[in-house]
Design a protein around this motif. Structure first.
Motif, mmCIF file in Angstrom:
data_model
loop_
_atom_site.group_PDB
_atom_site.id
_atom_site.type_symbol
_atom_site.label_atom_id
_atom_site.label_comp_id
_atom_site.label_asym_id
_atom_site.label_seq_id
_atom_site.Cartn_x
_atom_site.Cartn_y
_atom_site.Cartn_z
ATOM 1 N N THR A 4 -2.045 -27.761 -43.707
ATOM 2 C CA THR A 4 -1.324 -26.693 -44.415
ATOM 3 C C THR A 4 -2.144 -25.412 -44.442
ATOM 4 O O THR A 4 -1.608 -24.316 -44.209
ATOM 5 C CB THR A 4 -0.963 -27.139 -45.843
ATOM 6 O OG1 THR A 4 -0.251 -28.380 -45.769
ATOM 7 C CG2 THR A 4 -0.107 -26.112 -46.550
ATOM 8 N N ASP A 5 -3.424 -25.537 -44.732
ATOM 9 C CA ASP A 5 -4.296 -24.358 -44.741
ATOM 10 C C ASP A 5 -4.273 -23.664 -43.377
ATOM 11 O O ASP A 5 -4.133 -22.443 -43.292
ATOM 12 C CB ASP A 5 -5.738 -24.739 -45.095
ATOM 13 C CG ASP A 5 -5.913 -25.177 -46.543
ATOM 14 O OD1 ASP A 5 -5.001 -24.945 -47.366
ATOM 15 O OD2 ASP A 5 -6.972 -25.772 -46.841
ATOM 16 N N GLU A 6 -4.391 -24.447 -42.307
ATOM 17 C CA GLU A 6 -4.398 -23.871 -40.963
ATOM 18 C C GLU A 6 -3.023 -23.311 -40.602
ATOM 19 O O GLU A 6 -2.927 -22.278 -39.947
ATOM 20 C CB GLU A 6 -4.856 -24.904 -39.923
ATOM 21 C CG GLU A 6 -4.987 -24.345 -38.524
ATOM 22 C CD GLU A 6 -6.025 -23.247 -38.356
ATOM 23 O OE1 GLU A 6 -6.015 -22.598 -37.282
ATOM 24 O OE2 GLU A 6 -6.861 -23.012 -39.258
ATOM 25 N N ALA A 7 -1.963 -23.972 -41.030
ATOM 26 C CA ALA A 7 -0.609 -23.465 -40.762
ATOM 27 C C ALA A 7 -0.412 -22.100 -41.418
ATOM 28 O O ALA A 7 0.217 -21.206 -40.833
ATOM 29 C CB ALA A 7 0.440 -24.454 -41.253
ATOM 30 N N ARG A 8 -0.954 -21.933 -42.603
ATOM 31 C CA ARG A 8 -0.867 -20.624 -43.270
ATOM 32 C C ARG A 8 -1.649 -19.559 -42.503
ATOM 33 O O ARG A 8 -1.208 -18.411 -42.399
ATOM 34 C CB ARG A 8 -1.368 -20.728 -44.705
ATOM 35 C CG ARG A 8 -0.411 -21.450 -45.613
ATOM 36 C CD ARG A 8 -0.876 -21.426 -47.061
ATOM 37 N NE ARG A 8 0.044 -22.167 -47.889
ATOM 38 C CZ ARG A 8 -0.290 -23.213 -48.626
ATOM 39 N NH1 ARG A 8 -1.547 -23.633 -48.663
ATOM 40 N NH2 ARG A 8 0.626 -23.841 -49.353
ATOM 41 N N VAL A 9 -2.803 -19.928 -41.975
ATOM 42 C CA VAL A 9 -3.602 -18.994 -41.169
ATOM 43 C C VAL A 9 -2.819 -18.595 -39.919
ATOM 44 O O VAL A 9 -2.741 -17.406 -39.569
ATOM 45 C CB VAL A 9 -4.971 -19.625 -40.790
ATOM 46 C CG1 VAL A 9 -5.678 -18.822 -39.709
ATOM 47 C CG2 VAL A 9 -5.851 -19.770 -42.022
ATOM 48 N N VAL A 10 -2.227 -19.576 -39.242
ATOM 49 C CA VAL A 10 -1.462 -19.311 -38.021
ATOM 50 C C VAL A 10 -0.237 -18.451 -38.346
ATOM 51 O O VAL A 10 0.082 -17.511 -37.607
ATOM 52 C CB VAL A 10 -1.058 -20.633 -37.332
ATOM 53 C CG1 VAL A 10 -0.059 -20.403 -36.222
ATOM 54 C CG2 VAL A 10 -2.302 -21.347 -36.800
ATOM 55 N N LEU A 11 0.440 -18.749 -39.449
ATOM 56 C CA LEU A 11 1.597 -17.961 -39.865
ATOM 57 C C LEU A 11 1.205 -16.508 -40.117
ATOM 58 O O LEU A 11 1.860 -15.578 -39.628
ATOM 59 C CB LEU A 11 2.237 -18.567 -41.120
ATOM 60 C CG LEU A 11 3.402 -17.801 -41.742
ATOM 61 C CD1 LEU A 11 4.569 -17.685 -40.779
ATOM 62 C CD2 LEU A 11 3.832 -18.489 -43.041
ATOM 63 N N LYS A 12 0.107 -16.303 -40.814
ATOM 64 C CA LYS A 12 -0.365 -14.939 -41.091
ATOM 65 C C LYS A 12 -0.720 -14.218 -39.790
ATOM 66 O O LYS A 12 -0.379 -13.048 -39.605
ATOM 67 C CB LYS A 12 -1.573 -14.988 -42.029
ATOM 68 C CG LYS A 12 -2.092 -13.637 -42.426
ATOM 69 C CD LYS A 12 -3.250 -13.753 -43.403
ATOM 70 C CE LYS A 12 -3.773 -12.384 -43.756
ATOM 71 N NZ LYS A 12 -4.887 -12.454 -44.691
ATOM 72 N N ARG A 13 -1.394 -14.927 -38.889
ATOM 73 C CA ARG A 13 -1.761 -14.346 -37.596
ATOM 74 C C ARG A 13 -0.517 -13.957 -36.798
ATOM 75 O O ARG A 13 -0.456 -12.882 -36.208
ATOM 76 C CB ARG A 13 -2.578 -15.362 -36.798
ATOM 77 C CG ARG A 13 -3.864 -14.826 -36.266
ATOM 78 C CD ARG A 13 -4.599 -15.863 -35.458
ATOM 79 N NE ARG A 13 -5.606 -16.498 -36.297
ATOM 80 C CZ ARG A 13 -6.085 -17.713 -36.132
ATOM 81 N NH1 ARG A 13 -5.657 -18.465 -35.158
ATOM 82 N NH2 ARG A 13 -6.996 -18.183 -36.933
#
Length: 181
Positions: free
Chosen positions: A69-78
């Motif tokens: 989830t943390d990484e998915a949020r990073v990817v979404l923001k990117r």
């Protein structure tokens, strides 16, 4: 990419169904060594939890889904940032679609973490994780179909993290810890 995901699922399923182990607890490091992407697991899961105490496979799954989830949020923001930099199609439309896909990934993973009634069994969790992988794959496929290169850097860690969680859920469903890879 689809071939890699399919092979990982098949390998995980074969090993989890054929290897019986009595180990029910282990450290994060021990559990990570039994996932398809040890280094990614170790880096992202230990970043969230540095404990060396023994945990169950279900606790480990929760930790990996948090990392996902943390990484998915990073990817979404990117992806949102990249989308904002493209003033016209086709790249803007492709990135907009990817933003939607990554938003779905965050939603699916949050449902697992929130223990919603729709995601209450290991099979339900596996379905949500599979849906997350499909969303990431759809983004990559749309770029490939348009003959536009999307940097794999944006999704590599997310894909590997979610594949690790998928391996864990398959092992839970089969009653075994994840196989060593």
């Amino acid at each position: 990419m689809k071939l890699v995901i399919t092979l990982c699922f098949i390998i995980t399923l074969i090993f989890s169904c054929s290897s019986k182990t009595t180990t029910t607890t282990g450290t994060i490091d021990r559990w990570c060594t039994q996932t398809p992407h040890y280094q990614t697991c170790h880096h992202f899961v230990t970043k969230r939890n540095t404990s060396t105490a023994a945990i169950t496979i279900n606790q480990f799954l929760d930790l990996t889904v948090h990392a996902d989830t943390d990484e998915a949020r990073v990817v979404l923001k990117r992806a949102k940032g990249i989308e904002a930099n493209y003033p016209k199609d086709p790249e803007k439309s492709l990135w907009h679609s990817c933003v939607d896909y990554f938003d779905d990934v965050v939603f699916e993973l949050n449902e697992i973490l929130d223990h919603t009634p729709d995601v209450s069994s290991p099979e339900d969790i596996n379905n949500s994780i599979s849906a997350s992988l499909t969303d990431v794959d759809m983004c990559e496929d749309e770029f490939a179909a348009a003959n536009i290169t999307m940097s794999p850097v944006i999704t590599t860690n997310l894909t590997e993290l979610v594949l690790n969680s998928a391996a864990i859920t398959v092992a839970i469903i089969g009653g075994n810890p994840p196989p060593s890879f």
